[in-house]
Write an enzyme that holds these catalytic residues in place. Structure first.
Site, PDB file in Angstrom:
ATOM      1  N   LYS A  95     -10.997  -5.825  -2.620  1.00 44.73           N
ATOM      2  CA  LYS A  95     -10.205  -7.025  -2.348  1.00 44.73           C
ATOM      3  C   LYS A  95     -10.719  -7.781  -1.127  1.00 44.73           C
ATOM      4  O   LYS A  95     -10.921  -8.997  -1.161  1.00 44.73           O
ATOM      5  CB  LYS A  95      -8.744  -6.635  -2.128  1.00 44.73           C
ATOM      6  CG  LYS A  95      -7.856  -7.712  -1.507  1.00 44.73           C
ATOM      7  CD  LYS A  95      -6.471  -7.178  -1.218  1.00 44.73           C
ATOM      8  CE  LYS A  95      -5.598  -8.194  -0.506  1.00 44.73           C
ATOM      9  NZ  LYS A  95      -5.931  -8.307   0.934  1.00 44.73           N
ATOM     10  N   ASN A  96     -10.925  -7.069  -0.017  1.00 52.79           N
ATOM     11  CA  ASN A  96     -11.299  -7.740   1.221  1.00 52.79           C
ATOM     12  C   ASN A  96     -12.687  -8.367   1.137  1.00 52.79           C
ATOM     13  O   ASN A  96     -12.935  -9.413   1.734  1.00 52.79           O
ATOM     14  CB  ASN A  96     -11.232  -6.747   2.389  1.00 52.79           C
ATOM     15  CG  ASN A  96      -9.800  -6.342   2.703  1.00 52.79           C
ATOM     16  OD1 ASN A  96      -8.857  -7.030   2.331  1.00 52.79           O
ATOM     17  ND2 ASN A  96      -9.634  -5.227   3.383  1.00 52.79           N
ATOM     18  N   ARG A 121      -3.506 -15.287   3.451  1.00 54.01           N
ATOM     19  CA  ARG A 121      -4.217 -15.210   4.719  1.00 54.01           C
ATOM     20  C   ARG A 121      -5.718 -15.422   4.528  1.00 54.01           C
ATOM     21  O   ARG A 121      -6.380 -16.025   5.375  1.00 54.01           O
ATOM     22  CB  ARG A 121      -3.948 -13.866   5.400  1.00 54.01           C
ATOM     23  CG  ARG A 121      -4.594 -13.778   6.771  1.00 54.01           C
ATOM     24  CD  ARG A 121      -4.149 -12.592   7.586  1.00 54.01           C
ATOM     25  NE  ARG A 121      -4.795 -12.620   8.887  1.00 54.01           N
ATOM     26  CZ  ARG A 121      -4.398 -13.342   9.922  1.00 54.01           C
ATOM     27  NH1 ARG A 121      -3.335 -14.106   9.813  1.00 54.01           N
ATOM     28  NH2 ARG A 121      -5.044 -13.303  11.079  1.00 54.01           N
ATOM     29  N   ASP A 174       0.334 -10.137   5.028  1.00 55.76           N
ATOM     30  CA  ASP A 174       1.253  -9.040   5.328  1.00 55.76           C
ATOM     31  C   ASP A 174       1.913  -9.226   6.683  1.00 55.76           C
ATOM     32  O   ASP A 174       1.293  -9.691   7.641  1.00 55.76           O
ATOM     33  CB  ASP A 174       0.507  -7.699   5.335  1.00 55.76           C
ATOM     34  CG  ASP A 174       0.129  -7.253   3.938  1.00 55.76           C
ATOM     35  OD1 ASP A 174       0.871  -7.591   3.007  1.00 55.76           O
ATOM     36  OD2 ASP A 174      -0.902  -6.573   3.787  1.00 55.76           O
ATOM     37  N   MET A 202      -4.000  -0.985  15.879  1.00 54.71           N
ATOM     38  CA  MET A 202      -4.325  -2.397  15.687  1.00 54.71           C
ATOM     39  C   MET A 202      -3.127  -3.281  15.341  1.00 54.71           C
ATOM     40  O   MET A 202      -3.114  -4.464  15.666  1.00 54.71           O
ATOM     41  CB  MET A 202      -5.407  -2.529  14.614  1.00 54.71           C
ATOM     42  CG  MET A 202      -6.707  -1.832  15.011  1.00 54.71           C
ATOM     43  SD  MET A 202      -8.017  -1.944  13.783  1.00 54.71           S
ATOM     44  CE  MET A 202      -8.441  -3.674  13.892  1.00 54.71           C
TER      45      MET A 202
END
Length: 437
Positions: free
Chosen positions: A22-23, A97, A121, A343
């Site tokens: 996906k990324n 995003r 998210d 993070m």
């Protein structure tokens, strides 16, 4: 709003093929805007977030043709840049995003790029400063309309290469800056660049299009600007986050599962980190074989005997997207482990749902949780819950598949954002799961 009903407590068995990453897909799809020539991309996952970006590109005027399952042709030779000022674009861009990464290619090729404040998210603060500071370093002017929450960058006289030290090794920030810099005049040097496999794949694709990027795979990228890029064909890697999800699923359900065609060389610390929880992972060619853990799995200790601590870090450290999976798997381990999510400060807030299921978890603060494993002496209890984000959603689904009884998960659109046709794929290995619209 969709719902899953899951009858847990069953052992699974069989083979499962990971989807395309996906990324990586979100970066690669934005890169098609850098050329007027045809770009063919294979292994694109059929998931909500990626399909939203494809729809946005279509509205921008990209000519898109589906060639087969997961394979598309893109041609950006007649773009409608007026779309970037439309209300429809504000709606389309704010819902994803990954849409932020269209700005770099548009800035490089047309001297301007715009984007509404993107969604994504709700896992804590996710700043965009790295993106826009990089564009400013390349000579672009920046503006932000607070009332409309709309960003814009313009470089009517073109971009000029420059040395820059990034404040954070942002993956999407690095990708955006790289896509802007490939057509800038002169040489751009990016230090503290992200070096995740997704970013490596983007750089390899851009080089195949005629870009001149060196240092790929390191945190120091050197980019010699070119005047134009050509078309290419690119195949997306298997999704390492999904691979980690299936490892966790196999352990929690005591199942024998083979994950096929995983591209081992790009998995980094993922197999090693799961082995720290005592999970047996066998490499068979380019497949991962997970045997049934009928005797459970035991958390390792550090050499001095202190409690195991698993934390996230920029690549080649352990990816933060899999810490939720690690946490869930630890609930049935033999031993204890401290999970440190460095993070994002809201990513551990789904643990209350696991506690309701009977897990022994102490949420120390927004970033740390201590998990005391059950060692399968008591099963998690079925319950009703809602998915807050993609990674928490798949973690709760794994918990439900291991629990005794029937669980209900609402808001499964969050899971669909990152996992392709998940119920059919789980059913193929024996899961009892139904989708209720």
């Amino acid at each position: 709003m969709g719902t899953f009903q899951i009858e847990g407590g069953h052992q699974l068995q069989g083979k499962i093929q990971p989807q395309g990453a996906k990324n990586e897909a979100l970066q690669i799809l934005c890169a098609v805007l850098l050329t007027s020539e045809e770009v063919i991309i294979n292994n694109i996952p059929d998931i909500i977030d990626v399909n939203k970006l494809i729809s946005l590109l279509d509205n921008l005027g990209v000519k898109i043709q589906k060639l087969g399952k997961g394979s598309y042709s893109f041609k950006s030779d007649e773009l409608n840049l007026d779309y970037l000022q439309s209300e429809q674009f504000k709606k389309d861009g704010s819902g994803l995003r990954g849409s932020i990464m269209i700005v770099g290619p548009l800035l490089a090729r047309f001297g301007k790029g715009y984007i509404p404040k993107p969604g994504g998210d709700k896992i804590g603060r996710r700043r965009l400063d790295t993106h826009f500071e990089g564009f400013i370093n390349l000579g672009a002017s920046f503006r932000y309309n607070k009332e409309e929450r709309f960003y814009g960058v313009e470089a009517p006289n073109g971009l000029k290469g420059k040395y820059m030290l990034l404040e954070e090794a942002s993956v999407t920030g690095t990708a955006n800056i790289v896509m802007a810099a490939v057509m800038a005049e002169g040489t751009t040097t990016i230090y503290n660049a992200a070096c995740e496999p997704y970013l490596q794949q983007l750089c390899k694709m851009l080089n195949s299009m005629g870009a001149k990027i060196s240092g790929v795979g390191s945190n120091l990228l050197v980019i010699e600007g070119v005047t134009a890029l050509s078309g290419c064909e690119h195949t997306i890697l298997p999704d390492m986050i999904e691979i980690g999800s299936w490892i966790g699923l196999a352990a929690m359900t005591k199942s024998e599962i083979t994950i096929t065609n995983v591209n081992w060389e790009m998995l980094g610390l993922i197999p090693t980190t799961f082995k720290k929880l005592g999970i047996t992972i066998e490499r068979r060619g380019d497949d991962i074989f997970i045997p049934a853990h009928n005797e459970g799995y035991e958390v390792q200790s550090f050499i001095d005997g202190s409690i195991m601590n698993i934390s996230d870090a920029p690549w080649p450290g352990f990816t933060p997207d899999l810490l939720s999976i690690i946490l869930v798997v630890a609930t049935q381990a033999r031993g204890s482990v401290l999970i440190h999510q460095k993070m994002f400060e809201s990513r551990l807030f789904f643990v209350d749902k696991l506690i309701d299921m009977g897990a022994k978890i102490i949420l120390c603060d927004p970033h740390r949780a201590t998990v005391i494993g059950h060692d399968f002496h008591s099963s998690l209890k079925a319950t009703t819950m809602s998915s807050p984000d993609i990674r928490a959603g798949i973690s709760l689904l794994i918990a439900a598949l291991s629990a005794k009884g029937t669980s209900t998960i609402h808001n499964i659109e969050q899971i669909d954002r990152g996992y392709e046709d998940i119920e059919a794929r789980l059913k193929s290995i024996g899961a009892k799961i139904e989708r209720i619209d």
